[in-house]
Write a protein that holds these residues in place. Structure first.
Motif, short mmCIF file in Angstrom:
data_model
loop_
_atom_site.label_atom_id
_atom_site.label_comp_id
_atom_site.label_asym_id
_atom_site.label_seq_id
_atom_site.Cartn_x
_atom_site.Cartn_y
_atom_site.Cartn_z
N ILE A 107 0.86 -1.18 0.00
CA ILE A 107 0.00 0.00 0.00
C ILE A 107 0.90 1.23 0.00
O ILE A 107 1.75 1.38 0.89
N THR A 108 0.73 2.08 -0.97
CA THR A 108 1.57 3.27 -1.07
C THR A 108 1.49 4.11 0.20
O THR A 108 0.39 4.46 0.66
N GLY A 109 2.64 4.39 0.78
CA GLY A 109 2.71 5.24 1.97
C GLY A 109 2.35 4.55 3.26
O GLY A 109 2.27 5.21 4.30
N LYS A 110 2.15 3.21 3.20
CA LYS A 110 1.76 2.47 4.41
C LYS A 110 2.58 1.18 4.51
O LYS A 110 3.13 0.71 3.52
N PRO A 111 2.63 0.62 5.71
CA PRO A 111 3.24 -0.71 5.83
C PRO A 111 2.45 -1.75 5.03
O PRO A 111 1.28 -1.53 4.68
N THR B 258 -6.57 -1.33 5.84
CA THR B 258 -5.12 -1.36 5.72
C THR B 258 -4.49 -0.97 7.05
O THR B 258 -5.19 -0.65 8.02
N ALA B 259 -3.18 -0.99 7.13
CA ALA B 259 -2.46 -0.77 8.37
C ALA B 259 -2.87 0.54 9.02
O ALA B 259 -2.81 1.60 8.40
N PRO B 260 -3.27 0.50 10.31
CA PRO B 260 -3.73 1.73 10.99
C PRO B 260 -2.62 2.72 11.30
O PRO B 260 -2.89 3.91 11.44
N ASN B 261 -1.37 2.24 11.44
CA ASN B 261 -0.28 3.18 11.71
C ASN B 261 1.02 2.63 11.13
O ASN B 261 1.06 1.53 10.55
N ALA B 262 2.08 3.35 11.31
CA ALA B 262 3.36 3.00 10.70
C ALA B 262 3.98 1.75 11.31
O ALA B 262 4.90 1.16 10.73
N GLU B 263 3.51 1.34 12.49
CA GLU B 263 4.08 0.17 13.15
C GLU B 263 3.39 -1.13 12.76
O GLU B 263 3.85 -2.22 13.13
N ALA B 264 2.29 -1.05 12.03
CA ALA B 264 1.45 -2.23 11.79
C ALA B 264 1.86 -3.00 10.54
O ALA B 264 1.02 -3.36 9.71
N ASP B 265 3.14 -3.28 10.40
CA ASP B 265 3.61 -4.04 9.25
C ASP B 265 3.04 -5.47 9.29
O ASP B 265 2.88 -6.06 10.37
N GLY B 266 2.74 -6.00 8.11
CA GLY B 266 2.16 -7.34 8.05
C GLY B 266 0.71 -7.38 8.50
O GLY B 266 0.21 -8.44 8.87
N PHE B 267 0.03 -6.23 8.45
CA PHE B 267 -1.37 -6.16 8.84
C PHE B 267 -2.16 -7.20 8.05
O PHE B 267 -2.07 -7.29 6.82
N GLY B 268 -2.94 -8.02 8.76
CA GLY B 268 -3.67 -9.11 8.12
C GLY B 268 -2.96 -10.44 8.20
O GLY B 268 -3.40 -11.42 7.60
#
Length: 470
Positions: free
Chosen positions: A116-120, A142-152
């Protein structure tokens, strides 16, 4: 080997209109995995190992499931948000529940590697069920913040806070998020009031269950330590109040009580005492692998449980190096007696001199818990199971125990990611369904299907049925 029991009748993509999918004619059943509300549980199959990823839904009926009653869902399907792209891993995990509160189960699909552009990385797509399922679009988170890598990376749908309504829960590599009741929105993700995950843990998934006397559901989070010291297993208590405050580590490292990988965790009430029990597999324990059962109770899950291997008295097979017994697990009541039973995959088991054919062991639940009495074993050389035992099939690589024909007994869905289907194919993947009966499982009326039965191409390494919906 080409396994075929059905004609090709479904076009690629979301083919509800041409398929004439089963339509509910009465009030929806409100079963958490009945997408069209007709009173039968449906079977969702995730195949993330190809461009974008596909989820195939087979609709349950009194005669079971068939590709003649199915749809394929991708991010290119009409009304489904997003675009199928290589590496997204759409369908890496699949679950369901009535997310929007209309009485019909909705399909919940994780794509932890979506860019996702601009997101983890990572997204979760919810596709709405209904009397004409999957024709009303859906929503993507999609990821709620910059720390949420691998969301899902993992998803669950259960009552988190004890108010009687379900909540969508999503985990990332090292984050936990939940959503209030109703249609989730991008800005509606809620973080725990108390940060609970320790540093250096990489999550592989989440399983919800009524493991304790707490109002609402508890959540088992499982994964591994990033420093290479082994697996990680923890439990988060639900209920009203500060979410995240009550969290404990159940297991770390390579001890028998650890979790092994992202299919080796399952839950259900094996001893029928009103509390869900937790089963975790560990393929690194004993010669050929193991699983451990922890029984739920009012005080919560215990730190230790009972571990079983193929050397345990009454468990079919022999404890041999590399069998990977416990690599896949499923819990459900196949006999209809009120006690949840257990299916265990040994995906590298040798059969008739062929290596890595794979095998599934079935054990019954009872008032005293899991029993080895009347245990069963199934593979592709078992009479009545379609196909042939061949090296590298990995029969039992994914499992699901749910009642899809409405007779009160759970049926076992079995995946074999290594099954070769088309000429020159490699790891095309196939799936089977064995019916539940009062004595356990039967190969009578066993069915099998593979990706060609659903009308889409079979690139090498597709690994159809790599994931079953929880």
């Amino acid at each position: 080997m080409r396994i075929r029991t059905f004609a090709v009748v479904v076009a690629a993509g979301l083919a509800v209109a041409g398929l004439t999918a089963p339509v509910a004619t009465a009030a929806p059943s409100r079963l958490w995995d009945d997408f069209n509300g007709d009173g039968y549980r449906d079977l969702a199959i995730g195949t993330p190992k190809e461009s974008g990823g596909t989820v195939t839904v087979l609709f349950g009926s009194s005669s079971g499931v068939s590709p003649a009653r199915s749809v394929n869902i991708t991010q290119n399907s009409p009304g489904v948000p997003g675009t199928s792209e290589s590496g997204d891993q759409f369908g890496e995990n699949v679950t369901s529940g009535d997310v929007n509160g209309d009485g019909y189960a909705d399909l919940i699909v994780g794509a932890p590697y979506e860019q996702i552009t601009g997101k983890p990385n990572g997204s979760v797509t919810v596709v709405w069920g209904g009397a004409r399922p999957f024709t009303s679009g859906g929503t993507v988170l999609t990821a709620p913040n910059a720390e949420a890598d691998g969301f899902g990376t993992g998803t669950a749908f259960a009552d988190l806070d004890g108010d009687g309504a379900g909540n969508l829960v999503v985990v990332g590599a090292d984050t936990f998020w939940w959503y209030a009741e109703g249609k989730p929105t991008q800005d509606g993700a809620l973080a725990p009031e108390v940060s609970f995950l320790p540093e250096g843990v990489h999550l592989d998934g989440v399983v919800a269950g009524h493991f304790s006397g707490t109002d609402g559901s508890d959540y088992v989070l499982y994964g591994r330590r990033t420093d290479g010291t082994g697996n990680y297993l923890g439990v988060l208590r639900g209920g009203p109040g500060d979410i995240g405050y009550s969290y404990s580590v159940l297991a770390e490292g390579t001890a028998p009580s650890g979790a092994a990988w992202d299919r080796a965790v399952a839950a259900g009430d094996i001893n029928h005492d009103g509390y869900d029990d937790l089963v975790t597999g560990n393929t690194d324990v004993a010669e050929g692998g193991s699983f451990t059962v922890r029984y739920g109770r009012a005080a919560g899950l215990p730190a230790t449980g009972r571990t079983y291997t193929q050397a345990t008295t009454g468990v079919p097979g022999t404890d041999e190096a590399g069998d990977e017994f416990g690599a896949a697990l499923a819990v459900g009541d196949a006999t209809g007696d009120g006690y949840a039973d257990l299916a265990v995959g040994a995906t590298y088991e040798s059969v008739d001199g062929h290596r890595s054919v794979g095998n599934v062991v079935f054990l019954k639940g009872g008032s005293a818990g899991l029993t080895t009495k009347g245990a069963q074993s199934f593979h592709q050389a078992t009479p009545g199971v379609p196909g042939k035992a061949e090296a590298g099939d990995h029969f039992g690589s994914s499992l699901r125990l749910r009642d899809i024909n409405g007779n009160g007994r759970a049926d076992l869905a079995i995946g074999a990611f290594g099954e070769d289907v088309v000429p020159g194919g490699y790891d095309d993947g196939s799936a089977w369904v064995l019916r539940g009966v009062t004595s356990g499982l039967t190969t009578s009326y066993a069915t099998a299907f593979n990706p060609t039965d659903f009308g889409y191409p079979v690139p090498k390494g597709r690994k159809f049925a790599d994931v079953f919906g929880r």
